[in-house]
Design a protein around this motif. Structure first.
Motif, PDB file in Angstrom:
ATOM      1  N   PRO A  95      38.281  38.688  54.083  1.00 55.75           N
ATOM      2  CA  PRO A  95      39.127  39.296  53.043  1.00 55.75           C
ATOM      3  C   PRO A  95      38.780  38.867  51.616  1.00 55.75           C
ATOM      4  N   PHE A  96      38.012  37.801  51.488  1.00 53.82           N
ATOM      5  CA  PHE A  96      37.690  37.260  50.166  1.00 53.82           C
ATOM      6  C   PHE A  96      36.260  37.574  49.722  1.00 53.82           C
ATOM      7  N   ALA A  97      35.423  38.046  50.645  1.00 51.65           N
ATOM      8  CA  ALA A  97      33.987  38.221  50.374  1.00 51.65           C
ATOM      9  C   ALA A  97      33.710  39.090  49.159  1.00 51.65           C
ATOM     10  N   ASP A  98      34.401  40.197  49.019  1.00 53.64           N
ATOM     11  CA  ASP A  98      34.150  41.110  47.900  1.00 53.64           C
ATOM     12  C   ASP A  98      34.622  40.562  46.558  1.00 53.64           C
ATOM     13  N   LEU A  99      35.520  39.608  46.585  1.00 47.93           N
ATOM     14  CA  LEU A  99      36.061  39.068  45.331  1.00 47.93           C
ATOM     15  C   LEU A  99      35.013  38.309  44.523  1.00 47.93           C
ATOM     16  N   PHE A 100      34.072  37.674  45.197  1.00 48.29           N
ATOM     17  CA  PHE A 100      33.109  36.820  44.500  1.00 48.29           C
ATOM     18  C   PHE A 100      32.215  37.609  43.540  1.00 48.29           C
ATOM     19  N   GLY A 101      32.020  38.898  43.776  1.00 45.23           N
ATOM     20  CA  GLY A 101      31.180  39.717  42.909  1.00 45.23           C
ATOM     21  C   GLY A 101      31.928  40.380  41.766  1.00 45.23           C
ATOM     22  N   LEU A 102      33.224  40.150  41.670  1.00 42.89           N
ATOM     23  CA  LEU A 102      34.024  40.803  40.631  1.00 42.89           C
ATOM     24  C   LEU A 102      33.978  40.036  39.315  1.00 42.89           C
ATOM     25  N   SER A 103      34.202  40.764  38.236  1.00 41.41           N
ATOM     26  CA  SER A 103      34.302  40.134  36.914  1.00 41.41           C
ATOM     27  C   SER A 103      35.627  39.386  36.826  1.00 41.41           C
ATOM     28  N   ASP A 104      35.770  38.539  35.808  1.00 42.95           N
ATOM     29  CA  ASP A 104      37.017  37.814  35.627  1.00 42.95           C
ATOM     30  C   ASP A 104      38.189  38.768  35.422  1.00 42.95           C
ATOM     31  N   ALA A 105      37.977  39.873  34.701  1.00 43.21           N
ATOM     32  CA  ALA A 105      39.036  40.854  34.484  1.00 43.21           C
ATOM     33  C   ALA A 105      39.426  41.540  35.796  1.00 43.21           C
ATOM     34  N   GLU A 106      38.424  41.859  36.610  1.00 38.69           N
ATOM     35  CA  GLU A 106      38.714  42.488  37.906  1.00 38.69           C
ATOM     36  C   GLU A 106      39.444  41.518  38.833  1.00 38.69           C
ATOM     37  N   LEU A 107      39.071  40.240  38.779  1.00 36.53           N
ATOM     38  CA  LEU A 107      39.777  39.239  39.570  1.00 36.53           C
ATOM     39  C   LEU A 107      41.234  39.131  39.123  1.00 36.53           C
ATOM     40  N   ALA A 108      41.454  39.087  37.830  1.00 39.01           N
ATOM     41  CA  ALA A 108      42.813  38.977  37.297  1.00 39.01           C
ATOM     42  C   ALA A 108      43.674  40.157  37.756  1.00 39.01           C
ATOM     43  N   ALA A 109      43.089  41.340  37.823  1.00 42.19           N
ATOM     44  CA  ALA A 109      43.822  42.526  38.278  1.00 42.19           C
ATOM     45  C   ALA A 109      44.231  42.398  39.744  1.00 42.19           C
ATOM     46  N   ARG A 110      43.553  41.517  40.481  1.00 42.76           N
ATOM     47  CA  ARG A 110      43.866  41.282  41.897  1.00 42.76           C
ATOM     48  C   ARG A 110      44.573  39.937  42.104  1.00 42.76           C
ATOM     49  N   ASN A 111      45.138  39.407  41.041  1.00 48.05           N
ATOM     50  CA  ASN A 111      45.862  38.124  41.096  1.00 48.05           C
ATOM     51  C   ASN A 111      44.978  36.983  41.572  1.00 48.05           C
TER      52      ASN A 111
END
Length: 176
Positions: free
Chosen positions: A33-49
């Motif tokens: 469930p976390f694998a795709d998060l590592f490739g996201l930008s900081d803004a995209e991460l923030a949008a996903r809490n």
């Protein structure tokens, strides 16, 4: 409790006790469930809490996938994880640290990872309806004993382990 000689030295295991035949299995989170998060930008991460964090203390960032503390300078993700997705007043989510590229830990039955054993914990025993039926606040060194007692109760389905100071979800335990 003793350090298991045939396992990773970072793990601790409970000594079998004939008066407490119930043993437990601690379950780490899946990395999927976390694998795709590592490739996201900081803004995209923030949008996903979620947030990217550089570890500045050890122990300090306990990975819920590897069940090990992250190393100083390592980058981890701090994300929200729903750990009790039940139609219950106790439905819950909390923050978890996860490390990239680590394998999901699979402790042996009765084994307590050092990451858990070194922290104060809140254990919450749950029944099949997701209701808390028992709870304990204790040092991590008492984990094996307390899990054995809680899981010996027939109505307990699983026990959720939380780090007492911040309340963060640590792991889940079931009967082995």
């Amino acid at each position: 409790m003793r350090v298991a000689e045939d396992h990773d030295p970072g793990q601790i295991t409970g000594i079998p006790n004939p008066e407490r035949p119930m043993t437990f299995q601690i379950h780490a989170l899946s990395p999927a469930p976390f694998a795709d998060l590592f490739g996201l930008s900081d803004a995209e991460l923030a949008a996903r809490n979620a947030r990217r964090v550089v570890v500045d203390a050890k122990p300090g960032a306990p990975c819920r996938v590897s069940l090990r503390d992250a190393e100083l300078g390592e980058t981890v993700l701090l994300a929200n994880h729903v750990h009790l997705d039940a139609a219950s007043p106790y439905r819950a989510s909390h923050a978890v640290y996860v490390r990239a590229g680590v394998e999901q830990a699979d402790p042996a039955p009765g084994e307590v990872p050092a990451m858990i054993a070194r922290r104060d914990l809140s254990l919450r025993a749950l029944d099949g309806d997701g209701m808390i039926v028992d709870a304990a606040l204790m040092p991590g060194s008492k984990t094996a004993e307390t899990l054995g007692r809680m899981l010996a109760a027939p109505h307990v389905v699983e026990v959720h382990l939380h780090f007492a100071a911040r309340g963060c979800y640590a792991a889940r335990a079931t009967r082995a």
